[in-house]
Structure formats: C-alpha cells, structure tokens
Design a protein around this motif. Structure first.
Motif, short mmCIF file in Angstrom:
data_model
loop_
_atom_site.label_atom_id
_atom_site.label_comp_id
_atom_site.label_asym_id
_atom_site.label_seq_id
_atom_site.Cartn_x
_atom_site.Cartn_y
_atom_site.Cartn_z
N GLY A 1 -3.26 31.18 41.38
CA GLY A 1 -3.26 30.66 42.78
C GLY A 1 -4.49 32.05 43.14
O GLY A 1 -4.38 32.99 43.12
N ILE A 2 -4.56 31.07 44.66
CA ILE A 2 -5.75 31.72 45.84
C ILE A 2 -5.10 30.95 46.60
O ILE A 2 -4.58 29.94 46.79
CB ILE A 2 -6.77 31.17 45.78
CG1 ILE A 2 -6.95 32.23 43.90
CG2 ILE A 2 -7.95 32.24 46.66
CD1 ILE A 2 -8.67 31.42 43.69
N VAL A 3 -4.84 31.79 48.02
CA VAL A 3 -4.84 31.66 49.03
C VAL A 3 -5.27 32.27 50.50
O VAL A 3 -5.47 33.48 49.82
CB VAL A 3 -2.86 31.46 49.68
CG1 VAL A 3 -2.51 33.10 49.44
CG2 VAL A 3 -3.09 31.18 50.72
N HIS A 4 -6.35 31.39 51.03
CA HIS A 4 -6.84 32.74 51.97
C HIS A 4 -7.66 31.55 53.03
O HIS A 4 -7.49 30.23 52.91
CB HIS A 4 -8.46 33.27 51.66
CG HIS A 4 -9.55 32.15 51.52
ND1 HIS A 4 -10.30 32.12 51.19
CD2 HIS A 4 -9.52 30.52 50.50
CE1 HIS A 4 -11.12 31.26 51.25
NE2 HIS A 4 -10.85 29.89 50.62
N LEU B 1 -4.82 26.99 46.60
CA LEU B 1 -4.76 26.50 45.40
C LEU B 1 -4.07 27.52 44.37
O LEU B 1 -4.17 28.53 44.24
CB LEU B 1 -6.54 27.67 44.93
CG LEU B 1 -7.95 26.06 45.72
CD1 LEU B 1 -9.12 27.57 45.76
CD2 LEU B 1 -8.21 25.34 45.38
N GLU B 2 -3.13 26.55 43.45
CA GLU B 2 -2.28 26.41 42.91
C GLU B 2 -2.78 27.77 41.59
O GLU B 2 -2.16 28.29 40.77
CB GLU B 2 -1.37 25.50 42.75
CG GLU B 2 -0.34 25.87 41.63
CD GLU B 2 1.16 25.07 41.56
OE1 GLU B 2 1.05 24.57 42.18
OE2 GLU B 2 2.14 26.25 41.16
N ASP B 3 -4.20 26.39 41.08
CA ASP B 3 -4.42 26.65 39.96
C ASP B 3 -5.96 26.77 40.62
O ASP B 3 -7.04 26.33 40.16
CB ASP B 3 -4.44 25.54 38.41
CG ASP B 3 -5.46 26.18 37.82
OD1 ASP B 3 -5.91 27.73 37.85
OD2 ASP B 3 -6.05 25.28 37.08
N GLY B 4 -5.98 27.99 41.18
CA GLY B 4 -7.92 28.09 41.73
C GLY B 4 -8.60 28.89 40.30
O GLY B 4 -7.89 29.73 39.43
N VAL B 5 -9.84 28.88 40.71
CA VAL B 5 -10.94 29.75 39.59
C VAL B 5 -12.10 30.60 41.10
O VAL B 5 -11.96 30.01 42.21
CB VAL B 5 -11.73 29.61 39.26
CG1 VAL B 5 -10.67 29.10 37.54
CG2 VAL B 5 -12.53 28.04 39.03
N LEU B 6 -11.86 32.27 41.23
CA LEU B 6 -12.99 33.25 41.90
C LEU B 6 -13.67 33.66 41.27
O LEU B 6 -13.23 34.62 40.03
CB LEU B 6 -12.02 33.79 43.31
CG LEU B 6 -12.72 34.69 43.96
CD1 LEU B 6 -11.76 35.21 45.14
CD2 LEU B 6 -12.57 36.32 43.05
N GLY B 7 -14.51 33.39 40.43
CA GLY B 7 -15.99 34.34 40.51
C GLY B 7 -16.66 35.32 41.31
O GLY B 7 -17.27 35.05 42.60
N GLY C 1 -9.17 24.81 39.76
CA GLY C 1 -9.58 24.81 38.42
C GLY C 1 -9.57 24.28 37.85
O GLY C 1 -10.70 24.61 36.61
N SER C 2 -9.80 23.15 38.90
CA SER C 2 -10.83 22.23 37.64
C SER C 2 -11.76 21.98 37.75
O SER C 2 -12.51 21.45 36.96
CB SER C 2 -10.15 20.30 38.46
OG SER C 2 -10.08 20.78 39.51
N ASP D 1 10.64 25.77 43.75
CA ASP D 1 9.71 26.57 45.13
C ASP D 1 8.04 25.85 44.38
O ASP D 1 8.16 26.71 42.98
CB ASP D 1 9.45 27.80 44.07
CG ASP D 1 10.94 28.91 45.17
OD1 ASP D 1 11.78 27.82 46.42
OD2 ASP D 1 11.06 29.70 45.11
N LYS D 2 7.61 25.37 45.27
CA LYS D 2 5.77 24.51 45.39
C LYS D 2 5.23 26.16 45.45
O LYS D 2 5.79 27.32 45.64
CB LYS D 2 5.47 24.59 46.21
CG LYS D 2 6.56 22.45 46.31
CD LYS D 2 5.89 21.41 46.79
CE LYS D 2 6.33 22.00 48.54
NZ LYS D 2 7.19 22.20 49.34
N PHE D 3 4.09 26.28 44.96
CA PHE D 3 3.13 26.90 45.34
C PHE D 3 3.44 27.91 46.97
O PHE D 3 3.02 28.61 47.32
CB PHE D 3 2.10 26.97 45.00
CG PHE D 3 0.30 28.28 45.31
CD1 PHE D 3 0.87 29.17 44.76
CD2 PHE D 3 -0.47 27.73 45.78
CE1 PHE D 3 -0.12 30.56 44.76
CE2 PHE D 3 -1.51 28.57 45.78
CZ PHE D 3 -1.19 30.10 45.67
N SER D 4 2.95 26.79 47.92
CA SER D 4 3.25 27.04 48.44
C SER D 4 4.45 27.84 49.78
O SER D 4 4.06 29.27 50.46
CB SER D 4 3.36 25.79 49.95
OG SER D 4 3.56 25.40 49.48
N ASP D 5 5.55 27.37 48.92
CA ASP D 5 6.78 28.32 48.97
C ASP D 5 7.34 29.35 48.49
O ASP D 5 7.53 30.38 49.54
CB ASP D 5 8.01 27.43 48.26
CG ASP D 5 8.47 26.17 48.56
OD1 ASP D 5 7.72 25.80 49.79
OD2 ASP D 5 9.24 25.58 48.19
#
Ligand SMILES: [Zn+2]
Length: 452
Positions: free
Chosen positions: A12-15, A25-31, A44-45, A411-415
């Motif tokens: 998960g990523i939030v900003h 992003l519930e399934d995010g990627v950060l490089g 992530g897709s 609960d969703k990611f945002s929750d």
C-alpha cells in the motif's frame, strides 16, 4: 537526478500529490535509486512496464510489505520548541503571556546546563522520530552551546531539522535574557558553525522569539544575518489577543503585528511564522505577497487559549500552511494529534463562519506532509513521493503488535489509512526512514535489504 533503480517497495502507498489530490495505491510500487532517492511511484500493475523502462528486472531488490501495511511520507513538524519538551503535557492552564513567565522561561533557562540540555534534546528527537516526524523546525533556547547539542543530536539520531538559537533582549526575566549585540553575534556564530558542518540533515534558522521580547535593533540585526547567510527565519505572529495588544503598544507606528516583522526585514519566502490565529485581511495579503509560510498549531491554540487559525481563509489568500505541534504550548509531540485537532479546529471555524468549509481528511494529511515541506521551503526535497525526492517515509501497520486499531474484513485500503490517521499511534509506525536510512524499526516491520 535519479539513476538506476536499486530497490522496489511493493504494498500500500498513500501520499499527497498536491493540496487537493491524494494518491492511494492498494498495491503500489515505489522505486529507489542507489542513493535512495525516489525514481517512481506507480500502481503494481505497471511493474513489468517499469522493469522495461528502468531495466531493473534482475538487480532491484523487492521489499514486500506485509498485508495491511502501507508506505506514507514522514510527518513534518514546522514549529516545535525542543527546549520545552520537558514540560510537554503539563501547565496548560493559563494563556500565553502568563504561561511563558510561569512555566516556560524557567525551564528554558535550565538549558544553560549542558547535561540537562543533552538529556532533553536526546529525548525530544527520539520521541518525535518514534512518532513518525522525519523533519522538524526546532526552537532551542538563548544558549549557543546547547543549541549545537541539538544539531549534533539530530545528526546522530538521523532527523532532518532546522535548528534555531532563540533570541530575546527585552521584556524577559533577568536570568533569561540577552544583550542585543551579543544575541546577534551569537546567532551569527551559530549559523556559521552549523553551515560549516555541511550537514545533509541540519540547517540553522534565525529565530527571534517574538516581537515583545525582541528590540527593533535585534530584529533588524537578525534579518541581516539571515540575508547574509541565506538561511531561513522563524518566529511567532498574532497568536493571542493580549500579545497582539502588547505588540500594538510597543510599535504604534506599525499597521499590524505582521507589519512589525516586515519593516524589520524578517518576512520573505524562507520565513515560517507560527500561529497566525488573529491575522487581519491586510496581514494575510502581506504574508501572501512575501510568500511567508504559516505553521498552524491547533494543539497549542486550544491548550493555551489563543483561538483558532482560519486555515481555509489562509489558503484562499494563497498563503502556504503546514502543521506544528508547538510543544509545549501543544501537549503532544505527535503530529497525528496535531492533524486530528487541525480537522476539529476547522470544523469549529466552520460553525462560526459557514462559508469556510471544514478541512477534509486528506487536506489535513497534506498540511502534515507536503504543506509542511512547502512552509520549510523543502517542497522539492521531501513531503511526498514525487520522483527525485529524498526517501523520508513511514511504513505503517494497522495490524502491528499492540495496535490500538482493529481491522475488519470489510475494511477497504482507504479505511485502514483513515483508521490510522484518526486512531493510530507510534505502535503502528513500524519503520521510519529519513534520507533513505532507517531510524526506527519495530518487530512488525517487513524484512529490509542490507542497503538500509
Ligand atoms: Zn511556539
């Protein structure tokens, strides 16, 4: 500039992308690249595409977050008195001017003792890092030696910071006051010595305490030091009714509290002014024209009975706003508490002035992260996960050991993000990174590669 991708976080990523846009992003990627600067943040897709674009399939090491965990930017505290931390959570029973005389000045005077200073500064940096604060703008005391102790402590424990030796040469106790020229000289010496460290993390900040305790000669001299060394400035403005009346009596020739700073050369795009509770229309226009940032400190504004800052109004005047804990006028060193009270304060303003809409949750998150970076003039360095920025970040785990939050299957990611922002605490902040280095790690943290 960013280079090769060396590390990829997945989870998960939030900003906040800007004041009105938050990326969840519930399934995010950060490089991250080899110097731990951010290269990308995507869904992530997109991983296969990103691997092609950046050519990291074989080399980049992936750090998989555990279920429910997410990455977010570190909190930025734009106004905190490191020297008042020993009093945090005490003495919140009187308004500003009495509170200063009764509790604050006597405690700050104790920082003449290097051992007392060392112990207090160690604790405040540890506590704020543990609470997820990756950058602070600190006030210290009038003592240069102790102020340098805070610089060293931030460097050693790994916190990004502005550190300001406090200046005050009038209307102060006889045991805690400076002579004007000495205050300016000591400030210049502190600024020179701190800049000479070439620190990646710590910057000196010129710090006139506030108008009532700073003579015209002192304010003018400090403005010159700030310009000579191109360093930021911090102080307080329009916090409390009694204080504002006092300023009016001290400077009857000035049109407002903000105008006093302006005529002494202290308002510019590198200035941070705390509170701004009772700013007039003309003052908001002045702060906007000078590109001054305001540090909104709701814990303190409630705690020492100052009033409520109209953040929506400041935004409508195009004034930059961040959040500050203002320890120890504010009771809590945790930015989560300031974020919550900022939301509540904006609702109180809305009750009084329905045209000023309350802040939405993610506007509060913006104040606590990217808004704070803007106030500190660090918006190109930190505050969100835009490519090229430093990795000042938290791994949050709503299901951590001893978590104060309960997560449900519905609960969703945002929750989960909202639950953390409203009900979480430092037990949920399982890893803290500053400048790409781990400065806190709890048992629930995901396994990291050796680069951290
Ligand atoms: Zn303050």
């Amino acid at each position: 500039m960013t280079g090769e991708v060396r590390t990829v976080f997945r989870g998960g990523i939030v900003h906040c992308v800007d004041a009105s846009t938050t990326q969840l992003l519930e399934d995010g990627v950060l490089g991250l690249d080899q110097s731990n600067r951010i290269v990308f943040v995507e869904d992530g897709s997109q991983l296969a595409l990103l691997q092609d674009r950046y050519g990291f399939a074989a080399d980049a090491r992936t750090i998989q977050l555990k279920p429910h965990q997410f990455l977010m930017p570190g909190f930025i505290d734009t106004h905190i008195h490191a020297s008042q931390y020993p009093n945090a959570g005490t003495g919140l029973d009187m308004p500003l001017l009495q509170w200063l005389e009764t509790y604050t000045f006597p405690t700050e005077a104790m920082f003449a003792n290097p051992e007392f200073a060392q112990n207090a500064y160690e604790k405040v940096v540890q506590r704020t890092l543990r609470s997820g604060t990756t950058a602070c703008s600190y006030f210290t005391t009038i003592h240069r030696e102790a102020s340098t102790t805070l610089v060293e402590t931030c460097e050693r424990l790994g916190q990004r910071a502005y550190v300001g030796k406090v200046c005050m040469d009038r209307n102060s106790p006889s045991t805690y006051i400076e002579v004007t020229n000495e205050s300016i000289r000591e400030t210049e010496a502190f600024v020179q010595a701190t800049l000479a460290r070439n620190s990646e993390l710590v910057t000196p900040i010129v710090t006139p305490r506030f108008v009532p305790t700073c003579s015209s000669q002192l304010m003018t001299g400090l403005g010159e030091v700030a310009r000579r060394y191109n360093v930021p400035i911090q102080s307080h403005v329009s916090e409390n009714a009694g204080e504002i009346e006092w300023v009016r009596q001290l400077h009857p020739q000035c049109s407002s509290y903000s105008d006093v700073y302006d005529v002494h050369g202290l308002l510019n795009s590198k200035a941070i002014m705390a509170h701004g509770v009772h700013l007039s229309e003309a003052e908001m226009q002045l702060l906007s024209a000078r590109k001054v940032g305001v540090s909104h400190c709701p814990c303190s504004n409630y705690g020492i009975l100052s009033g409520i800052c109209r953040v929506r109004d400041l935004h409508q005047h195009n004034v930059k706003v961040g959040l500050g804990t203002d320890v120890s006028g504010g009771h809590s060193p945790a930015m989560l508490e300031s974020l919550r009270l900022a939301l509540i304060a904006s609702k109180t303003v809305h009750f009084q002035e329905p045209a000023l809409a309350p802040l939405r949750l993610y506007e509060g998150l913006h104040l606590a992260t990217l808004g704070g970076a803007e106030v500190m003039g660090l918006q190109d360095q930190i505050g969100n996960f835009a490519p090229g920025k430093h990795f000042d970040a938290l791994i949050v785990d709503p299901s951590s050991i001893d978590s104060p939050i309960d997560v449900f299957a519905k609960d969703k990611f945002s929750d989960r993000v909202e639950k953390f922002l409203f009900n979480g605490d430092d037990r949920n902040i399982v890893t803290v990174f500053v400048n790409g280095k781990v400065v806190k790690r709890l048992a629930s943290a995901p396994a990291l590669t050796a680069d951290f």
